[in-house]
Design a protein around this motif. Structure first.
Motif, mmCIF file in Angstrom:
data_model
loop_
_atom_site.group_PDB
_atom_site.id
_atom_site.type_symbol
_atom_site.label_atom_id
_atom_site.label_comp_id
_atom_site.label_asym_id
_atom_site.label_seq_id
_atom_site.Cartn_x
_atom_site.Cartn_y
_atom_site.Cartn_z
ATOM 1 N N GLY A 161 0.823 -1.205 0.000
ATOM 2 C CA GLY A 161 0.000 0.000 0.000
ATOM 3 C C GLY A 161 0.854 1.249 0.000
ATOM 4 O O GLY A 161 0.573 2.215 -0.722
ATOM 5 N N ARG A 162 1.920 1.219 0.807
ATOM 6 C CA ARG A 162 2.794 2.406 0.862
ATOM 7 C C ARG A 162 3.489 2.613 -0.474
ATOM 8 O O ARG A 162 3.668 3.743 -0.926
ATOM 9 C CB ARG A 162 3.802 2.246 1.999
ATOM 10 C CG ARG A 162 3.175 2.424 3.367
ATOM 11 C CD ARG A 162 4.229 2.578 4.437
ATOM 12 N NE ARG A 162 5.029 1.378 4.603
ATOM 13 C CZ ARG A 162 4.689 0.348 5.382
ATOM 14 N NH1 ARG A 162 3.557 0.385 6.054
ATOM 15 N NH2 ARG A 162 5.463 -0.693 5.486
ATOM 16 N N ALA A 163 3.874 1.491 -1.115
ATOM 17 C CA ALA A 163 4.512 1.600 -2.436
ATOM 18 C C ALA A 163 3.548 2.240 -3.420
ATOM 19 O O ALA A 163 3.905 3.151 -4.166
ATOM 20 C CB ALA A 163 4.934 0.226 -2.934
ATOM 21 N N TRP A 164 2.277 1.791 -3.394
ATOM 22 C CA TRP A 164 1.269 2.359 -4.295
ATOM 23 C C TRP A 164 1.132 3.843 -4.084
ATOM 24 O O TRP A 164 1.059 4.642 -5.001
ATOM 25 C CB TRP A 164 -0.083 1.680 -4.073
ATOM 26 C CG TRP A 164 -0.209 0.370 -4.757
ATOM 27 C CD1 TRP A 164 0.485 -0.046 -5.863
ATOM 28 C CD2 TRP A 164 -1.057 -0.705 -4.392
ATOM 29 N NE1 TRP A 164 0.099 -1.319 -6.184
ATOM 30 C CE2 TRP A 164 -0.844 -1.744 -5.307
ATOM 31 C CE3 TRP A 164 -1.979 -0.890 -3.362
ATOM 32 C CZ2 TRP A 164 -1.522 -2.959 -5.243
ATOM 33 C CZ3 TRP A 164 -2.658 -2.091 -3.301
ATOM 34 C CH2 TRP A 164 -2.429 -3.115 -4.234
ATOM 35 N N GLU A 171 5.996 9.224 -9.399
ATOM 36 C CA GLU A 171 6.551 7.967 -9.866
ATOM 37 C C GLU A 171 8.073 7.979 -9.863
ATOM 38 O O GLU A 171 8.708 6.972 -9.544
ATOM 39 C CB GLU A 171 6.034 7.691 -11.280
ATOM 40 C CG GLU A 171 5.659 6.253 -11.453
ATOM 41 C CD GLU A 171 5.128 5.989 -12.835
ATOM 42 O OE1 GLU A 171 4.125 6.624 -13.185
ATOM 43 O OE2 GLU A 171 5.716 5.158 -13.531
ATOM 44 N N THR A 172 8.646 9.123 -10.211
ATOM 45 C CA THR A 172 10.101 9.199 -10.271
ATOM 46 C C THR A 172 10.699 8.996 -8.879
ATOM 47 O O THR A 172 11.688 8.273 -8.706
ATOM 48 C CB THR A 172 10.534 10.567 -10.831
ATOM 49 O OG1 THR A 172 9.618 10.926 -11.858
ATOM 50 C CG2 THR A 172 11.921 10.502 -11.387
ATOM 51 N N VAL A 173 10.084 9.648 -7.906
ATOM 52 C CA VAL A 173 10.552 9.497 -6.531
ATOM 53 C C VAL A 173 10.459 8.035 -6.129
ATOM 54 O O VAL A 173 11.397 7.463 -5.559
ATOM 55 C CB VAL A 173 9.720 10.378 -5.581
ATOM 56 C CG1 VAL A 173 10.009 10.024 -4.136
ATOM 57 C CG2 VAL A 173 9.992 11.845 -5.838
ATOM 58 N N ALA A 174 9.310 7.414 -6.451
ATOM 59 C CA ALA A 174 9.119 6.009 -6.082
ATOM 60 C C ALA A 174 10.232 5.152 -6.667
ATOM 61 O O ALA A 174 10.801 4.295 -5.990
ATOM 62 C CB ALA A 174 7.755 5.531 -6.576
ATOM 63 N N GLN A 175 10.543 5.421 -7.930
ATOM 64 C CA GLN A 175 11.569 4.631 -8.602
ATOM 65 C C GLN A 175 12.927 4.832 -7.937
ATOM 66 O O GLN A 175 13.660 3.874 -7.701
ATOM 67 C CB GLN A 175 11.654 5.067 -10.067
ATOM 68 C CG GLN A 175 11.704 3.915 -11.016
ATOM 69 C CD GLN A 175 11.184 4.319 -12.386
ATOM 70 O OE1 GLN A 175 11.007 5.502 -12.682
ATOM 71 N NE2 GLN A 175 10.953 3.348 -13.225
ATOM 72 N N SER A 176 13.226 6.082 -7.616
ATOM 73 C CA SER A 176 14.546 6.356 -7.047
ATOM 74 C C SER A 176 14.665 5.819 -5.630
ATOM 75 O O SER A 176 15.748 5.649 -5.112
ATOM 76 C CB SER A 176 14.837 7.859 -7.084
ATOM 77 O OG SER A 176 13.886 8.507 -6.291
ATOM 78 N N MET A 177 13.505 5.553 -5.002
ATOM 79 C CA MET A 177 13.568 4.974 -3.666
ATOM 80 C C MET A 177 13.646 3.457 -3.717
ATOM 81 O O MET A 177 13.573 2.787 -2.688
ATOM 82 C CB MET A 177 12.352 5.402 -2.844
ATOM 83 C CG MET A 177 12.535 6.804 -2.270
ATOM 84 S SD MET A 177 10.986 7.494 -1.749
ATOM 85 C CE MET A 177 10.576 6.395 -0.425
ATOM 86 N N GLY A 178 13.754 2.928 -4.916
ATOM 87 C CA GLY A 178 13.941 1.486 -5.034
ATOM 88 C C GLY A 178 12.639 0.716 -5.113
ATOM 89 O O GLY A 178 12.630 -0.503 -4.937
ATOM 90 N N ILE A 179 11.529 1.417 -5.359
ATOM 91 C CA ILE A 179 10.265 0.699 -5.524
ATOM 92 C C ILE A 179 10.172 0.207 -6.969
ATOM 93 O O ILE A 179 10.388 0.985 -7.898
ATOM 94 C CB ILE A 179 9.066 1.614 -5.191
ATOM 95 C CG1 ILE A 179 9.103 1.975 -3.706
ATOM 96 C CG2 ILE A 179 7.756 0.938 -5.548
ATOM 97 C CD1 ILE A 179 8.121 3.043 -3.322
#
Lengths: 316, 293
Positions: A161-164, A171-179
């Motif tokens: 849920g947190r990843a979503w 999305e870019t932040v999510a990607q850079s955080m390793g999601i």
């Protein structure tokens, strides 16, 4: 017991619960993961047709058919969610809308789905030789609904849920955080689709007759407006939004209120849904139960005022 | 047979071009997918019908009347559903657009009933022109092609040589910079909606006259197909939209002639094209290079 309660009221509640399950699935895709879907009715249709085809054409046990319908919708939704990897936001909306129309058109033309005639004689599930209809069907749908709410609650409060939510925000932040955004986006479609598939299977066995007309864009838009009214990304928002919008037109039917021509009730309903989508987006884009609830906003405002006063003092 | 199908496809394609021009211009200026465009198309058709039946207009005056009413409706939709939401998340605007489209379409069904009706009598006769042994075209289809060409030439002249046209182009390039240069952005947006809606209306009237049928939901499928045309041609690119519209028209016409017993409807082909383009080449045929939309 069945004779005490008007079966018509039971039907309303059964369909309401089915719609809530459907709405929860859409909320998962659109509200939590931020992937707009205007083709949600397609997932609902896939669930309904899978379960119907398995029971009518292949004589599979109803319970197994419902289970398989959920599994197959899960897989197909994951595949149909793949465009979300290349296309985002409003274009994804158009893409999912297109997918929905293509799938509806397949339902209408394929041989196995009964073509334009649809499928009928879909059996009701039975338990220990007792056919589950009316009140007991309500029980079955209620169990499924509670299960759906439970799964959704657990999922959204977990790592997934947190990843979503991170993907939703940026999305870019999510990607850079390793999601792994690919995995989580497809997963959102798969699980949201599976919810819709479950709702579809329940719908098919309730009404015992389905045709492609039941799974068009109108339904997708209806569900979206219900979810939007309640607030994207809120479970109770979906439950209340769907209940409010679904029951309101039914009240006119149940109490036989002759305010206007009943022939047009469905059209008035759609007018109301459309207007709600516009007004909610304009005045409360987060829905009635969005993050900026009235109470919180008041609190924020008063604390902001206090801060302003403090700053003023310092300057003075 | 092939030439005949191609000719029909071109006529069909021009109706798509006329509808999609508005969408592509609106996308160019506002970066907005205008969902209610199909409804505007239906507005035009019903305006023309009312003009002919109740106001005793002849066909050409009714067409102009339809364009004016549709232009007013287009601006009203923009004012009501889009302007308050400018500069917010595109999803919010999109849902608002979907909402207004559903509202207007249902309203039309209540007012005009959902049964199809025939196009009112205009006093003009449908005649068939034989170009060669096997190729023929009705005068209605020929009108569609001619009107489409004239509209495109007028649009080109407007965008190229008038102050407003240049302002529209400037706004499409960079809205902020244009407004700093003294362009009244709200007026540009309103004019864009007016032109787009008027084009959709004339397309609607001609199609309704061609198929001789009017119903409230007639705009929804062409409105959605117009998105496919816009994406196919490249977002915001007018030449791309023209080529895209003609391609879609020809593909649909050929599929009608040669492919039978397909698993999807003729109307769904456009969406197959849309999805393939978005996945493979999201910039479309003539769009600016984009990695992803």
């Amino acid at each position: 017991m069945d004779s005490f309660i008007n079966p018509y009221y039971i039907d309303i509640i059964v369909f309401l619960f089915i719609y809530i399950i459907l709405g929860l699935g859409l909320n998962l895709i659109t509200g939590y993961a931020g992937q707009v879907s205007l083709g949600h009715a397609a997932f609902y249709g896939i669930g309904a047709y899978t379960s119907a085809i398995l029971t009518v054409k292949f004589g599979v046990n109803t319970w197994l058919a419902i289970f398989l319908a959920i599994v197959i919708t899960f897989i197909l939704s994951a595949i149909l969610g793949l465009p979300s990897l290349r296309v985002s936001e409003d274009f994804l909306a158009i893409t999912t809308l297109g997918l929905g129309l293509i799938i509806q058109s397949i339902f209408k033309n394929a041989e196995i789905t009964g073509g334009a005639y649809g499928l009928d004689m879909i059996p009701a599930p039975s338990l220990f030789g007792l056919e589950i209809i009316d009140l007991s069907y309500l029980g079955l749908v209620l169990v499924m609904l509670l299960l759906a709410i439970f799964i959704m609650k657990r999922m959204t409060q977990s790592r997934i849920g947190r990843a979503w939510m991170t993907i939703h925000e940026d999305e870019t932040v999510a990607q850079s955080m390793g999601i792994n955004t690919t995995y989580y986006k497809v997963l959102a479609f798969a699980i949201g689709g599976a919810f819709a598939g479950a709702a579809g299977a329940l719908f098919a066995h309730k009404v015992s007759y389905i045709s492609a007309d039941s799974f068009g864009f109108t339904l997708s838009a209806t569900i979206l407006s219900m979810v939007v009214l309640g607030g994207l990304g809120k479970i109770r928002g979906t439950i209340l939004g769907v209940s409010l919008l679904y029951l309101l037109p039914e009240l006119f039917r149940v109490f036989d209120i002759q305010l206007f021509d009943m022939k047009y009730l469905d059209l008035y309903k759609m007018m109301l849904y459309g207007m709600i989508m516009v007004l909610v987006m304009r005045y409360r884009p987060k829905g009635i139960f969005g993050n900026t609830s009235l109470k919180k906003r008041k609190k924020n405002r008063s604390s902001a005022k206090k801060k302003e006063l403090r700053d003023g003092e310092i300057i003075a | 047979m092939l030439a005949q199908q191609l000719l029909n496809g071109v006529a069909l394609g021009f109706t798509y071009v006329l509808i999609a021009i508005g969408l592509t211009m609106i996308y160019g200026v506002l970066k907005l997918l205008h969902f209610a465009h199909g409804v505007i198309y239906a507005v035009g058709v019903f305006a023309a019908m009312i003009g002919i039946l109740y106001l005793n207009m002849n066909f050409i005056v009714a067409c102009l009347f339809a364009m004016i009413i549709a232009a007013i409706c287009g601006v009203a939709v923009e004012r009501f559903a889009y302007r308050p939401l400018r500069n917010v998340h595109p999803i919010t605007t999109l849902i608002s657009g979907v909402g207004i489209a559903i509202f207007l379409e249902s309203l039309f069904q209540v007012v005009f009933s959902s049964d199809p009706r025939a196009f009112p009598d205009t006093g003009m006769k449908v005649s068939v022109w034989k170009i060669s042994e096997s190729i023929s075209i009705t005068n209605v289809k020929l009108t569609i092609i001619v009107v489409g060409l004239v509209a495109l030439v007028l649009l080109y002249a407007f965008l190229r040589w008038t102050k407003m046209g240049i302002a529209i182009q400037a706004t499409a390039q960079d809205m902020r910079a244009a407004s700093l240069m003294g362009v009244n952005v709200n007026r540009v947006v309103a004019i864009t909606f007016m032109i787009g809606s008027a084009f959709a209306a004339i397309a609607g009237v001609l199609v309704a006259y061609d198929i001789n049928s009017i119903y409230p939901t007639m705009g929804s499928v062409p409105g959605l197909k117009a998105f496919c045309v816009v994406v196919l041609g490249g977002l915001g690119s007018i030449p791309g939209t023209i080529i895209g519209g003609l391609i879609l028209g020809i593909v649909e016409s050929l599929s009608e002639g040669y492919l039978n017993g397909m698993i999807i409807d003729k109307d769904a082909i456009a969406f197959v094209i849309l999805i393939i383009i978005l996945l493979v080449k999201p910039s479309g045929l003539f769009g600016r290079k984009v990695e992803k939309v």
